[in-house]
Scaffold this motif. Structure first.
Motif, mmCIF file in Angstrom:
data_model
loop_
_atom_site.group_PDB
_atom_site.id
_atom_site.type_symbol
_atom_site.label_atom_id
_atom_site.label_comp_id
_atom_site.label_asym_id
_atom_site.label_seq_id
_atom_site.Cartn_x
_atom_site.Cartn_y
_atom_site.Cartn_z
ATOM 1 N N SER A 53 1.041 4.357 -12.668
ATOM 2 C CA SER A 53 0.419 5.140 -11.604
ATOM 3 C C SER A 53 0.282 6.603 -12.007
ATOM 4 O O SER A 53 -0.774 7.217 -11.819
ATOM 5 C CB SER A 53 1.246 5.024 -10.320
ATOM 6 O OG SER A 53 0.702 5.821 -9.288
ATOM 7 N N ASN B 66 5.314 7.517 -3.869
ATOM 8 C CA ASN B 66 6.338 6.472 -3.921
ATOM 9 C C ASN B 66 6.276 5.696 -5.233
ATOM 10 O O ASN B 66 7.291 5.217 -5.733
ATOM 11 C CB ASN B 66 6.178 5.504 -2.749
ATOM 12 C CG ASN B 66 6.551 6.137 -1.418
ATOM 13 O OD1 ASN B 66 7.338 7.072 -1.370
ATOM 14 N ND2 ASN B 66 5.971 5.650 -0.335
ATOM 15 N N GLN C 173 0.833 -1.194 0.000
ATOM 16 C CA GLN C 173 0.000 0.000 0.000
ATOM 17 C C GLN C 173 0.875 1.255 0.000
ATOM 18 O O GLN C 173 0.768 2.114 0.869
ATOM 19 C CB GLN C 173 -0.947 -0.011 1.202
ATOM 20 C CG GLN C 173 -1.940 -1.161 1.176
ATOM 21 C CD GLN C 173 -2.879 -1.133 2.369
ATOM 22 O OE1 GLN C 173 -2.639 -0.438 3.337
ATOM 23 N NE2 GLN C 173 -3.953 -1.894 2.284
ATOM 24 N N GLN C 174 1.755 1.353 -0.959
ATOM 25 C CA GLN C 174 2.581 2.537 -1.099
ATOM 26 C C GLN C 174 1.724 3.706 -1.552
ATOM 27 O O GLN C 174 0.741 3.536 -2.272
ATOM 28 C CB GLN C 174 3.694 2.293 -2.116
ATOM 29 C CG GLN C 174 4.769 1.329 -1.644
ATOM 30 C CD GLN C 174 5.847 1.146 -2.697
ATOM 31 O OE1 GLN C 174 5.572 1.188 -3.887
ATOM 32 N NE2 GLN C 174 7.066 0.945 -2.253
ATOM 33 N N ASN C 175 2.110 4.908 -1.125
ATOM 34 C CA ASN C 175 1.346 6.067 -1.564
ATOM 35 C C ASN C 175 1.698 6.406 -3.005
ATOM 36 O O ASN C 175 2.651 5.883 -3.579
ATOM 37 C CB ASN C 175 1.583 7.267 -0.625
ATOM 38 C CG ASN C 175 3.035 7.702 -0.603
ATOM 39 O OD1 ASN C 175 3.640 7.943 -1.650
ATOM 40 N ND2 ASN C 175 3.609 7.806 0.583
ATOM 41 N N ILE C 176 0.918 7.296 -3.565
ATOM 42 C CA ILE C 176 1.054 7.593 -4.996
ATOM 43 C C ILE C 176 2.392 8.239 -5.323
ATOM 44 O O ILE C 176 2.890 8.100 -6.444
ATOM 45 C CB ILE C 176 -0.104 8.495 -5.459
ATOM 46 C CG1 ILE C 176 -0.140 9.789 -4.638
ATOM 47 C CG2 ILE C 176 -1.429 7.762 -5.362
ATOM 48 C CD1 ILE C 176 -1.188 10.775 -5.112
#
Length: 200
Positions: free
Chosen positions: A108, A20, A15-18
Motif C-alpha cells: 500500500s 491503517n 475497506q480499511q483506509n490507507i
C-alpha cells in the motif's frame, strides 16, 4: 453457577483506509499533507487573501517542505529509498543512492508513493498550460518552481529505483552460481572421502 458468555468478534473491514494499511502512517500523512497544502494554496488562495505575494510565499514554503520531506523522510520509510547528489572538486555531479530490497516494501505504501510521485508533476504541468494560455504569468512562476522541485524527486527516485532493482537482481543472480559451486565442492569432498574410506 456459570453463565454463558457471548463474545462478539468484529469481522475485518475490507475497506480499511490507507493509514491503517500503512506500515508508517505518520510518514504517509506528511507525504500527502504538503502536496495537498501546496495545491490547495495555489487553487484556493484567492478565497482567503487578495495578496499574491502572500500566496506565493506560502506556496513556495509548502513546496519546499514537500520536496525535503519526500527526499529525506517519505522515500526512506515508505519504499526504503533515499537519493542525493554531490559535486566533486572537478565540478562533476554524482548521484548517490541508498535502498533496501524493493520486495520488502509495504504494498500500500509503495503504491501510494509511486502514484503520487508520478502524478504530482503531471498535475502541475496541467496548471502550467492553463496559466500560460490564460496569460497569468505571475502564477506561472509558482507552477514552474513546483514542476522543478517535483521533477527533481521524480528523477532522483526513478534512478534510485533502477539502481535498487539492478543491485538486488544482480545479487540474486550471483548468489545462484555461488550456491551451485558450493554444492559442487561439497559433493566432490563427500564423494572423495567416501571412496577413500570404502576402497581401503
Amino acid at each position: 453457577m456459570q453463565g454463558n458468555m457471548s463474545v462478539s468478534v468484529q469481522p475485518d473491514n475490507p475497506q480499511q483506509n490507507i493509514f491503517n494499511k500503512s506500515s508508517h502512517p505518520l510518514a504517509l500523512l506528511f507525504y500527502l499533507l504538503f502536496k495537498i497544502i501546496s495545491l490547495s494554496l495555489y487553487l484556493m488562495g484567492n478565497f482567503f487573501t487578495s495578496s499574491f505575494v502572500l500566496i506565493f510565499v506560502c506556496c513556495i514554503l509548502a513546496l519546499a517542505f514537500d520536496f525535503w520531506t519526500v527526499k529525506n523522510v517519505s522515500g526512506r520509510y515508505l519504499v526504503g529509498m533515499r537519493w542525493w547528489s554531490e559535486v566533486d572538486d572537478l565540478g562533476h555531479n554524482h548521484w548517490l543512492f541508498e535502498s533496501r530490497d524493493p520486495s520488502l516494501a509495504n504494498t500500500s505504501d509503495s503504491y501510494i508513493f509511486w502514484t503520487m510521485l508520478y502524478a504530482t508533476p503531471i498535475i502541475w504541468l496541467f496548471f502550467a498550460i492553463f496559466a500560460l494560455f490564460s496569460l497569468k504569468f505571475q502564477w506561472l512562476l509558482i507552477v514552474i518552481i513546483a514542476i522543478v522541485l517535483n521533477y527533481a524527486n521524480y528523477l532522483g527516485y526513478s534512478k534510485c529505483d533502477a539502481d535498487a532493482k539492478a543491485k538486488f537482481n544482480s545479487s540474486d543472480a550471483t548468489s545462484q552460481p555461488g550456491q551451485f559451486m558450493n554444492s559442487l565442492m561439497t559433493n566432490f569432498v563427500t564423494s572423495s572421502l567416501t571412496n577413500r574410506f570404502f576402497n581401503r
